[in-house]
Design a protein around this motif. Structure first.
Motif, mmCIF file in Angstrom:
data_model
loop_
_atom_site.group_PDB
_atom_site.id
_atom_site.type_symbol
_atom_site.label_atom_id
_atom_site.label_comp_id
_atom_site.label_asym_id
_atom_site.label_seq_id
_atom_site.Cartn_x
_atom_site.Cartn_y
_atom_site.Cartn_z
ATOM 1 N N SER A 83 -38.478 33.220 -25.083
ATOM 2 C CA SER A 83 -37.232 33.920 -25.377
ATOM 3 C C SER A 83 -37.533 35.200 -26.120
ATOM 4 N N PHE A 84 -36.927 36.278 -25.659
ATOM 5 C CA PHE A 84 -37.127 37.560 -26.327
ATOM 6 C C PHE A 84 -35.868 37.976 -27.076
ATOM 7 N N ASP A 85 -35.043 37.007 -27.399
ATOM 8 C CA ASP A 85 -33.849 37.244 -28.200
ATOM 9 C C ASP A 85 -32.881 38.235 -27.567
ATOM 10 N N ASP A 86 -32.802 38.262 -26.270
ATOM 11 C CA ASP A 86 -31.833 39.124 -25.609
ATOM 12 C C ASP A 86 -30.716 38.271 -25.003
ATOM 13 N N GLY A 87 -30.664 37.028 -25.405
ATOM 14 C CA GLY A 87 -29.607 36.165 -24.921
ATOM 15 C C GLY A 87 -29.972 35.339 -23.699
ATOM 16 N N PHE A 88 -31.172 35.548 -23.196
ATOM 17 C CA PHE A 88 -31.604 34.790 -22.036
ATOM 18 C C PHE A 88 -32.836 33.961 -22.355
ATOM 19 N N VAL A 89 -32.873 32.767 -21.827
ATOM 20 C CA VAL A 89 -34.093 31.993 -21.856
ATOM 21 C C VAL A 89 -34.878 32.390 -20.615
ATOM 22 N N ARG A 90 -36.149 32.578 -20.763
ATOM 23 C CA ARG A 90 -36.965 33.021 -19.651
ATOM 24 C C ARG A 90 -38.122 32.059 -19.389
ATOM 25 N N TYR A 91 -38.658 32.151 -18.162
ATOM 26 C CA TYR A 91 -39.726 31.238 -17.792
ATOM 27 C C TYR A 91 -40.885 32.011 -17.192
ATOM 28 N N GLU A 92 -42.082 31.540 -17.480
ATOM 29 C CA GLU A 92 -43.265 32.154 -16.891
ATOM 30 C C GLU A 92 -44.260 31.061 -16.587
ATOM 31 N N LEU A 93 -45.168 31.351 -15.669
ATOM 32 C CA LEU A 93 -46.205 30.399 -15.322
ATOM 33 C C LEU A 93 -46.983 30.045 -16.575
ATOM 34 N N GLY A 94 -47.220 28.768 -16.784
ATOM 35 C CA GLY A 94 -47.981 28.357 -17.962
ATOM 36 C C GLY A 94 -49.447 28.691 -17.793
ATOM 37 N N ASP A 95 -50.147 28.895 -18.908
ATOM 38 C CA ASP A 95 -51.586 29.047 -18.764
ATOM 39 C C ASP A 95 -52.283 27.735 -19.109
ATOM 40 N N ALA A 96 -51.577 26.651 -18.868
ATOM 41 C CA ALA A 96 -52.169 25.334 -19.085
ATOM 42 C C ALA A 96 -53.359 25.166 -18.156
ATOM 43 N N GLY A 97 -54.210 24.244 -18.496
ATOM 44 C CA GLY A 97 -55.329 23.968 -17.602
ATOM 45 C C GLY A 97 -56.496 24.903 -17.822
ATOM 46 N N GLN A 98 -56.276 25.990 -18.537
ATOM 47 C CA GLN A 98 -57.385 26.914 -18.776
ATOM 48 C C GLN A 98 -58.426 26.280 -19.679
ATOM 49 N N ASP A 99 -58.159 26.191 -20.966
ATOM 50 C CA ASP A 99 -59.024 25.360 -21.790
ATOM 51 C C ASP A 99 -58.229 24.633 -22.850
ATOM 52 N N SER A 100 -57.186 23.995 -22.373
ATOM 53 C CA SER A 100 -56.350 23.104 -23.184
ATOM 54 C C SER A 100 -55.484 23.818 -24.235
ATOM 55 N N ARG A 101 -55.754 25.050 -24.549
ATOM 56 C CA ARG A 101 -54.923 25.787 -25.493
ATOM 57 C C ARG A 101 -54.342 27.022 -24.812
ATOM 58 N N HIS A 102 -53.203 27.420 -25.255
ATOM 59 C CA HIS A 102 -52.586 28.616 -24.688
ATOM 60 C C HIS A 102 -52.948 29.821 -25.533
ATOM 61 N N HIS A 103 -53.294 30.906 -24.888
ATOM 62 C CA HIS A 103 -53.697 32.092 -25.636
ATOM 63 C C HIS A 103 -52.997 33.313 -25.091
ATOM 64 N N HIS A 104 -51.717 33.197 -24.905
ATOM 65 C CA HIS A 104 -50.969 34.197 -24.181
ATOM 66 C C HIS A 104 -49.758 34.575 -25.030
ATOM 67 N N HIS A 105 -49.698 35.840 -25.431
ATOM 68 C CA HIS A 105 -48.656 36.246 -26.363
ATOM 69 C C HIS A 105 -47.882 37.473 -25.894
ATOM 70 N N HIS A 106 -46.872 37.855 -26.671
ATOM 71 C CA HIS A 106 -45.987 38.931 -26.238
ATOM 72 C C HIS A 106 -45.710 39.951 -27.324
ATOM 73 N N ALA A 107 -45.692 41.203 -26.916
ATOM 74 C CA ALA A 107 -45.246 42.275 -27.802
ATOM 75 C C ALA A 107 -43.992 42.871 -27.173
ATOM 76 N N ILE A 108 -42.899 42.847 -27.907
ATOM 77 C CA ILE A 108 -41.603 43.249 -27.375
ATOM 78 C C ILE A 108 -41.156 44.560 -28.030
ATOM 79 N N CYS A 109 -40.881 45.550 -27.220
ATOM 80 C CA CYS A 109 -40.417 46.827 -27.774
ATOM 81 C C CYS A 109 -38.947 46.714 -28.143
ATOM 82 N N GLN A 110 -38.635 46.974 -29.384
ATOM 83 C CA GLN A 110 -37.241 46.805 -29.830
ATOM 84 C C GLN A 110 -36.357 47.966 -29.424
#
Lengths: 155, 155
Positions: free
Chosen positions: A74-101
């Motif tokens: 969620s980027f706090d714009d009122g919508f829940v969003r979905y993306e492909l998980g990075d599961a299965g890579q090496d058990s931990r997720h290392h995928h983050h977001h920078a949102i321009c305000q």
DNA sequence: ATCAATGCAAAGGTTTTGCAAAAAT
DNA sequence: ATTTTTGCAAAACCTTTGCATTGAT
């Protein structure tokens, strides 16, 4: 192929393999790096399967999240969003977001610098981390430039 | 006192000092460490000011977020929540959350290990970070214990 | 006196749910 | 044959908005 593994996952959980589930996943998987809303997934999947209903989209993404196949963000714009998980890579997720305000653009990036924090959390309070999400807010290069010319707006 | 600074902030922005605004802030400020929903703020503030309306709560938290007095957070349970901001400390927020995915408890903690990441982001793509949020999901000590005795549920 | 803020009720938008029909095992 | 899933429409839910009234400056 990738789809077989998904079918197998469904069966293992006693869930049925349906066209709708395959197509919804395909819609998301075909757009790596995008963060789709339920409505967007609905519109896109309808192109391939016009009789699908919006309720099915909601029910399906719920299943996909539970299976760890996709992630909810969620980027706090009122919508829940979905993306492909990075599961299965090496058990931990290392995928983050920078949102321009200012312009709302979202930049995804990798990073695994949370490991020491997670270890510390376990050692101190016994919290076992299974997933993490880092959300940075700020100004993308373009908007940071524009900001300098518009200080009235900011302060 | 703290309240004077808030009144001053309102005036500086040309906003009016109202009882409702003071009381909503008080409701939140009196409960450090809690993450209140709009509805909860409404119920709590009604105890002191029964004629307040829910719409006022929504409009007020919006103002408070804009002023940087409170922060908006979401733990993906369908509610937007608010907590006292840690603004004014040293210009950056260093306050994060660990959410237990079984019992829903939220543990807040401090940490400033994102600075190197933020510098790297600026150097590589020119993104200027003004705020950040780290959300860890997992199992709190109690639930991690319970999990071992209930593997059927998990897998 | 002026202009912002409030309360109420209505509207808005997203997400969930009930149920009969359709599809999967 | 059984059980899950679907599609539709209705309901539920949180949040925002319009407007007359109240309140702050």
């Amino acid at each position: 192929m990738e789809q077989e593994r998904f079918k197998e996952t469904l069966r293992r959980r006693g869930l049925k393999v349906t066209n709708q589930r395959l197509l919804v996943l395909e819609t998301i998987a075909d757009r790596p790096g995008q963060h789709l809303t339920a409505e967007e997934i609905y519109e896109l999947t309808k192109e391939k399967y016009p009789e699908i209903g919006l309720a099915t989209i909601y029910r399906t993404v719920q299943v996909l999240v539970e299976l760890g196949v996709i992630d909810k963000v969620s980027f706090d714009d009122g919508f829940v969003r979905y993306e492909l998980g990075d599961a299965g890579q090496d058990s931990r997720h290392h995928h983050h977001h920078a949102i321009c305000q200012r312009c709302g653009s979202v930049i995804s990036f990798e990073g695994d610098l949370l490991e020491t924090l997670e270890e510390a959390l376990y050692d101190t309070i016994g919290f076992v981390v299974t997933d993490h999400e880092v959300k940075l807010t700020g100004y993308c290069r373009e908007c940071a430039k524009g900001k300098e010319n518009n200080m009235e707006e900011i302060n």
